[in-house]
Design a protein around this motif. Structure first.
Motif, PDB file in Angstrom:
ATOM      1  N   CYS A   1       0.793  -1.278  -0.058  1.00  7.37           N
ATOM      2  CA  CYS A   1       0.232   0.009   0.073  1.00  7.37           C
ATOM      3  C   CYS A   1       0.866   1.402  -0.197  1.00  7.37           C
ATOM      4  CB  CYS A   1      -0.752   0.111   1.347  1.00  7.37           C
ATOM      5  SG  CYS A   1      -0.244  -0.177   2.887  1.00  7.37           S
TER       6      CYS A   1
ATOM      7  N   SER B   1      -4.745   3.775  -6.080  1.00 11.23           N
ATOM      8  CA  SER B   1      -5.022   4.824  -5.221  1.00 11.23           C
ATOM      9  C   SER B   1      -6.591   4.657  -4.764  1.00 11.23           C
ATOM     10  CB  SER B   1      -4.799   6.122  -5.592  1.00 11.23           C
ATOM     11  OG  SER B   1      -5.626   6.395  -6.805  1.00 11.23           O
TER      12      SER B   1
ATOM     13  N   ASN C   1      -6.678   2.118  -2.204  1.00  8.30           N
ATOM     14  CA  ASN C   1      -5.903   2.716  -1.022  1.00  8.30           C
ATOM     15  C   ASN C   1      -6.710   3.565  -0.118  1.00  8.30           C
ATOM     16  OD1 ASN C   1      -3.634   1.915   0.082  1.00  8.30           O
ATOM     17  ND2 ASN C   1      -2.189   3.204  -1.177  1.00  8.30           N
ATOM     18  N   GLU C   2      -7.936   4.032  -0.769  1.00 13.89           N
ATOM     19  CA  GLU C   2      -8.691   5.060  -0.012  1.00 13.89           C
ATOM     20  C   GLU C   2      -9.576   4.322   0.819  1.00 13.89           C
ATOM     21  OE1 GLU C   2     -11.020   6.902  -2.899  1.00 13.89           O
ATOM     22  OE2 GLU C   2      -9.079   8.295  -3.786  1.00 13.89           O
TER      23      GLU C   2
END
Length: 364
Positions: free
Chosen positions: A85, A92, A95-96
């Motif tokens: 990560c 991304s 990753n949020e």
């Protein structure tokens, strides 16, 4: 990527394998330091971060061990990757999500993970109508430049993947097992075809891990997390597809449902989602209008080898409707590249989608 530094990779594997550390706790821990730095922390510091003495011992002892199965899996192909990560290659969009995995095992084209994706999921026992709807929506979505992400399960998932590879387009399959232990076995050939057509296989599990029932809901949060929105094509009220839809809502993503006859149990889950506020859809345009604002105008979602020179492509779109076939023929570019570039140009307001193709946007 972690592939090129086995020592660093081992620290990530060691931390992520500690019992009792779920994805959310791991992410909170990693907010303080990377695993290789955490390994140098004194026990008292690790304890203050919430690790028990047993977890600290496991972390330190696991970091000293090699993972031959993982190393063998990586070394067998240059198209196999492990990304954390904290890597630039980690999507991304995923990753949020606070519960997203901290490690992903990837086989195939890494660049696909950075492209605009739509998740398509549904029952393992679809009706002929459900299969037709899945195929039609898939064709429309890939024509608009979206990558289809699903779970390689039998039924609707497999039909969406199969439609993509039949069209020669990339698709992303997220597995509920290790990538060296592809499940279901009936879809192993489909998994190979996905790779052969430039697609991608993804898992959070070590390559040799066998499937287990609890792994599939975990897989579903990755499917929804990678995507701008989740489409449920056909599902009963107890379908695992509704778990994917719930994850999508928790992650702040759009949820779409294909309607059906009210007395058909195969679509009862879809009708329930619509009652709960999911958008009823009948075509790809219904989806695009809801997610287009989430797609960055910049070309960073194109993998480097797919970035296109904008002006030459734009020169092939006129002020009267220009078909995709004409644009491909005149530009000399591959259909996949043209579709991705057209999507970006449309998001930038340079062109507009019209019946039969695209037109150049008129400037006042």
């Amino acid at each position: 990527m972690l592939n090129h530094n086995l020592a660093v990779l081992q620290t990530w594997l060691a931390l992520s394998s500690v019992r009792g550390l779920g994805a959310s706790r791991l992410r909170r821990l990693l907010a303080h330091a990377s695993p290789e730095l955490l390994l140098d922390f004194p026990d008292a510091r690790l304890s203050s971060l919430g690790l028990t003495p047993e977890q600290i011992h496991l972390f330190r002892s696991n970091a000293k061990r090699h993972s031959p199965a993982v190393e063998q899996w990586i070394s067998a192909s240059t198209h196999r990757h492990i990304i954390s990560c904290q890597c630039a290659e980690f999507p991304s969009q995923l990753n949020e999500a606070p519960s997203a995995p901290v490690l992903l095992f990837v086989e195939g084209d890494l660049g696909n993970l950075l492209l605009p994706q739509i998740a398509m999921v549904g029952t393992r026992n679809p009706t002929p109508g459900g299969m037709a709807a899945a195929r039609n929506l898939t064709q429309e979505l890939v024509a608009k430049g979206f990558v289809i992400t699903s779970g390689l399960a039998l039924g609707i998932d497999a039909e969406c993947h199969r439609c993509c590879v039949d069209l020669g387009r990339q698709t992303i399959a997220v597995l509920g097992s290790g990538l060296a232990n592809c499940y279901p076995r009936r879809n192993q050939l489909l998994a190979r075809r996905i790779l052969e057509t430039g697609g991608t296989l993804v898992s959070e599990f070590l390559p040799d891990v066998a499937p287990r029932p609890e792994f599939f809901p975990m897989r579903n949060r990755i499917i929804s997390g990678l995507s701008l929105g989740t489409v449920v094509v056909e599902a009963s009220v107890r379908s695992g597809s509704l778990i994917t839809a719930r994850y999508a809502l928790e992650q702040g993503r759009e949820v779409f449902a294909v309607p059906g006859a009210i007395h058909n149990p195969a679509v009862a889950g879809c009708l329930h989602l619509i009652q709960q506020g999911a958008k009823l859809i009948t075509c790809a345009a219904d989806i695009e209008e809801e997610v287009r604002w989430q797609i960055p105008v910049s070309s960073k979602r194109l993998s480097p080898d797919r970035s296109l020179p904008r002006p030459p492509l734009l020169d092939n779109v006129g002020y009267e409707s220009t078909s995709i076939d004409e644009i491909v023929a005149n530009s000399g570019l591959a259909l996949t590249d043209v579709m991705q570039a057209l999507l970006m140009l449309e998001m930038a307001g340079e062109i507009e989608s019209v019946p039969g193709g695209y037109v150049r946007a008129r400037r006042d």
